[in-house]
Design an enzyme around this catalytic site. Structure first.
Site, PDB file in Angstrom:
ATOM      1  N   ASN A  50       0.760  -1.178   0.155  1.00 47.01           N
ATOM      2  CA  ASN A  50       0.206   0.025   0.072  1.00 47.01           C
ATOM      3  C   ASN A  50       0.707   1.425  -0.154  1.00 47.01           C
ATOM      4  OD1 ASN A  50       1.006   0.098   2.582  1.00 47.01           O
ATOM      5  ND2 ASN A  50      -1.079   0.369   3.551  1.00 47.01           N
ATOM      6  N   THR A  53       4.755   2.856   3.928  1.00 42.41           N
ATOM      7  CA  THR A  53       6.146   2.783   4.388  1.00 42.41           C
ATOM      8  C   THR A  53       7.295   2.367   3.004  1.00 42.41           C
ATOM      9  OG1 THR A  53       6.053   0.753   5.478  1.00 42.41           O
ATOM     10  CG2 THR A  53       5.798   2.635   6.728  1.00 42.41           C
ATOM     11  N   TYR A 164       2.480  -3.244  18.040  1.00 42.70           N
ATOM     12  CA  TYR A 164       3.507  -3.936  17.172  1.00 42.70           C
ATOM     13  C   TYR A 164       3.684  -5.526  17.946  1.00 42.70           C
ATOM     14  CZ  TYR A 164       7.340  -5.151  14.074  1.00 42.70           C
ATOM     15  OH  TYR A 164       8.149  -5.875  13.315  1.00 42.70           O
TER      16      TYR A 164
END
Length: 360
Positions: A50, A53, A164
């Site tokens: 996407n 990053t 995370y």
């Protein structure tokens, strides 16, 4: 020459049978190196990203091979029919540095949960092997050192890193249970600190922080006393571990640590980078971020025995290559860089004032 066990398929065999392979997060730091390796081995590769990053520039050069395709897609949304039939999937999609995954912690948690589930469903439809990129962060701030795979970790479930850390822990559970329920071949790699070309200069990781700060002549920011340790694996070694793990046959359902067991303090890393660069940057100390691990070192006995894998690239060799990459990137972007005289006291270009990130 390593003698592979009877139930393990050597990496070289994969080159004889081209596969259709999907790499989610394929335009990122690790994903782009994996795509490059797979295309080089003759496979048909689809990069799904996407670009939150990841960067197109990391993989656009692979398009000329005729064996590479880019699909822009967020894995939080089901992949559906957008992806052609495939044989293997490597799921690397997730921001991996603290500034990136903390920027939208809810999204990070959903990528690790809903996103991983969507990828597993796609692998099931295609009867494909599935590789999950996990992390050493699942060990948290460890009480056991070095960290073997059977250590369950010391993780804060509601801290600033939890989206995370706990997200990846949940993803491991999901991959394991889904694979067993649906008879899907799954692999889980617990990735320790990795560095090399194509890291982003502002991703907040300790190696990229120190290199960029040294190249532009700013103070080297060390969080805490600098005595906390990390173990750094060069990216090419890690990708070799990925390929071997995916190619392995037999019972490798359990997670496998992939990292370099050579341990170094953060303070010593800073000094080495300053010396290689020839910078006059000074080391300054800041408070340690919440839940920052004190020690991090992989026990890689399982990777050695099952995969015949261990890292080969020495830290100094890898750092020199990584520094050369960042120096080239800084020059291309007309940012400050070290003078040819090796004196970091004189600069070329405009100042960069935002190189102050926490360490990972």
């Amino acid at each position: 020459m390593f003698d592979f066990p009877d139930d393990v398929l050597p990496r070289e065999y994969a080159r004889q049978q081209p596969q259709h392979i999907v790499v989610t997060g394929g335009a990122g730091f690790l994903g782009s190196h994996l795509c490059e390796r797979l295309v080089g081995e003759g496979h048909q590769v689809i990069c799904v990203d996407n670009f939150q990053t990841g960067r197109r520039a990391n993989v656009s050069g692979l398009l000329a091979s005729g064996r590479f395709e880019i699909i822009e897609h967020d894995i939080i949304t089901p992949l559906g029919s957008r992806i052609p039939r495939f044989d293997q999937m490597y799921n690397l999609a997730c921001p991996a540095s603290p500034p990136q995954y903390q920027a939208d912690p809810v999204s990070t948690a959903l990528i690790c949960s809903q996103g991983t589930y969507n990828c597993l469903q796609a692998a099931k439809r295609n009867e494909a092997s599935f590789f999950q990129a996990s992390t050493s962060e699942i060990y948290g701030d460890p009480d056991v050192h070095p960290q073997p795979e059977n250590y369950h970790g010391n993780v804060n479930p509601v801290g600033p890193r939890s989206c995370y850390d706990e997200g990846k822990r949940f993803a491991e559970t999901l991959v394991t249970d889904f694979g067993q329920r649906h008879n899907l071949a799954t692999r889980i790699a617990r990735i320790f600190n990795t560095y090399g070309p194509r890291m982003q200069p502002d991703d907040g990781r300790v190696v990229s922080n120190f290199i960029v700060q040294a190249l532009v002549g700013r103070d080297i920011t060390v969080y805490g006393s600098g005595e906390q340790t990390r173990s750094f694996c060069f990216v090419s070694d890690l990708i070799d571990g990925f390929i071997r793990l995916m190619a392995a046959q037999g019972d490798v359902l359990a997670p496998v640590n992939l990292g370099n067991p050579a341990e170094i303090t953060v303070g010593e890393l800073a000094r080495i980078i300053v010396d290689i660069v020839g910078s006059r940057s000074k080391v300054v100390y800041r408070p340690l971020p919440v839940d920052d691990p004190r020690r991090r070192r992989p026990d890689i006995e399982r990777a050695q025995s099952v995969l015949g894998w261990s890292p080969k690239v020495e830290l100094l060799t890898g750092l020199r290559e990584t520094i050369a990459y960042f120096d080239d990137q800084l020059r291309r972007n007309d940012l400050p860089r070290i003078d040819a005289s090796r004196s970091a006291s004189r600069r070329v270009g405009a100042g960069a004032e935002s190189l102050d990130w926490s360490l990972s």
